[in-house]
Scaffold this motif. Sequence first.
Motif, short mmCIF file in Angstrom:
data_model
loop_
_atom_site.label_atom_id
_atom_site.label_comp_id
_atom_site.label_asym_id
_atom_site.label_seq_id
_atom_site.Cartn_x
_atom_site.Cartn_y
_atom_site.Cartn_z
N THR A 187 13.52 35.46 -34.65
CA THR A 187 13.83 36.88 -34.47
C THR A 187 15.08 37.20 -35.28
O THR A 187 15.84 36.31 -35.62
CB THR A 187 14.12 37.24 -33.00
OG1 THR A 187 15.21 36.45 -32.57
CG2 THR A 187 12.94 36.99 -32.12
N SER A 188 15.27 38.46 -35.55
CA SER A 188 16.45 38.81 -36.34
C SER A 188 17.62 39.15 -35.43
O SER A 188 18.72 39.43 -35.89
CB SER A 188 16.11 39.99 -37.24
OG SER A 188 15.39 40.94 -36.51
N ARG A 198 17.73 40.09 -21.68
CA ARG A 198 18.81 39.51 -22.49
C ARG A 198 18.59 39.77 -23.98
O ARG A 198 19.54 39.93 -24.73
CB ARG A 198 18.98 38.02 -22.17
CG ARG A 198 17.75 37.19 -22.38
CD ARG A 198 17.83 35.88 -21.66
NE ARG A 198 17.56 36.02 -20.23
CZ ARG A 198 17.28 35.00 -19.43
NH1 ARG A 198 17.25 33.77 -19.90
NH2 ARG A 198 17.04 35.19 -18.16
N GLY A 199 17.30 39.83 -24.38
CA GLY A 199 16.98 40.15 -25.78
C GLY A 199 17.26 41.61 -26.08
O GLY A 199 17.85 41.95 -27.11
N SER A 232 8.16 40.48 -28.04
CA SER A 232 8.89 41.75 -28.10
C SER A 232 9.83 41.81 -29.28
O SER A 232 10.30 42.89 -29.64
CB SER A 232 9.74 42.00 -26.86
OG SER A 232 9.15 41.55 -25.72
N PHE A 233 10.19 40.66 -29.82
CA PHE A 233 11.22 40.71 -30.85
C PHE A 233 10.81 40.13 -32.19
O PHE A 233 11.61 40.06 -33.10
CB PHE A 233 12.50 40.03 -30.34
CG PHE A 233 13.15 40.84 -29.27
CD1 PHE A 233 13.89 41.96 -29.61
CD2 PHE A 233 12.97 40.54 -27.94
CE1 PHE A 233 14.45 42.75 -28.63
CE2 PHE A 233 13.53 41.33 -26.95
CZ PHE A 233 14.27 42.43 -27.30
N SER A 234 9.58 39.69 -32.30
CA SER A 234 9.19 39.10 -33.57
C SER A 234 7.69 39.21 -33.78
O SER A 234 6.90 39.03 -32.85
CB SER A 234 9.60 37.63 -33.58
OG SER A 234 9.09 36.99 -34.70
N ASP A 235 7.29 39.51 -35.03
CA ASP A 235 5.86 39.42 -35.33
C ASP A 235 5.61 38.23 -36.26
O ASP A 235 4.57 38.11 -36.86
CB ASP A 235 5.33 40.73 -35.93
CG ASP A 235 6.15 41.20 -37.10
OD1 ASP A 235 7.02 40.44 -37.55
OD2 ASP A 235 5.91 42.32 -37.58
#
Length: 336
Positions: A171-172, A204-205, A246-249
């Motif tokens: 994730t970024s 937390r993300g 939720s945070f990375s594809d």
Amino acid sequence: MELRAPLRNIDEMVSRTKDIKYLSMKKDISVIIPIYNEEKIISELYWRLKEAVLKISPNYELIFVNDGSRDASLLHLMEFAKQDDKVYYINFSRNFGHQIAVTAGLDYCSGDAVVIIDGDLQDPPELIPELYAKHKEGYEVVYAQRSQRKGETFFKKITAKMFYRILRKITSIDIPLDTGDFRLIDKKIVEYLRLMPEKNKFLRGQIAWMGYRQTGVEFVRDERKYGKTGYSLSKMINFAMDGITSFSDKPLKYVTKVGIFVSFISFLIIIYALISHFLLDRAITGWTSLIISFMFVGGIQLISVGVIGEYISRINKNVLDRPLYLVQNTNLKKES
Ligand code: UDP
Ligand code: MG
């Protein structure tokens, strides 16, 4: 403190709730505590929280979210609420999960600073004044970072460690290592969290994603004194998948890359087979090679479909747009 036997009669419970309804007003500090089967430590928790928060301000609220406990946790909470006007409880209609319980607390709280803390005393309430001091220095997010985790299984420690390192890679966003949800956040962060519509919460993300000024305070995470973890293996896997999807594809992109790689390999094998047959006049025989390649490609395909499925099921959940949780009873009225 006298406690009645576990409530069998829901009407009685609701009617008991009616006499204690407070309207939430501006507070200096709110503490949100998700509770799932914590009857054994709940009294100690309450007293230790009270003592810690009183060091900061007398204008505080403790919001306990009872996430479908099957023990007497709710009864204790109702008893505390009766005797102490700083105590609020939100009683879910069933178990909705830890992240949702915290989300409910965030929906209802009204403090300028909000602390999220586990209800099993693995997160020491005594650290709250320290978190608050950092907040006063100007940080919007002060997370508690575990310098040591006591009494957790090797399996939990190693999987958690791996998960956070993988998550950071793919994730970024900059999720701080070795932190849970134990943290203090500014009112501003709470308001943005309320605006985030996703059904699969990975708080937390989400908080890390927001940026602002964030810092950590180190602490030693104690072992669980009573009861057992509410996070089963399947809950843990689901939570991890929520974090990733939720945070990375990137998983979807990896799937494409693996597909291209496997196609390339099979292309080479086809060339090799054709050359063997036509030029070298040697047929490749063998059941073993056939079944191995067949199973290999089959496995890759199933994994790929599974990865896509994880994303689709989350899209589905968001499209359905059901309420995140249902409240059976509470002594807290939302500010409107
Ligand atoms: N919890 C909850 N709902 C659940 C599971 C856990 O509200 O379905 C609460 C639990 O009571 C505790 C916190 O979430 O206050 C952290 O859970 P737990 O200690 O079981 O997780 P662990 O520390 O093992 O990660
Ligand atoms: Mg715990």
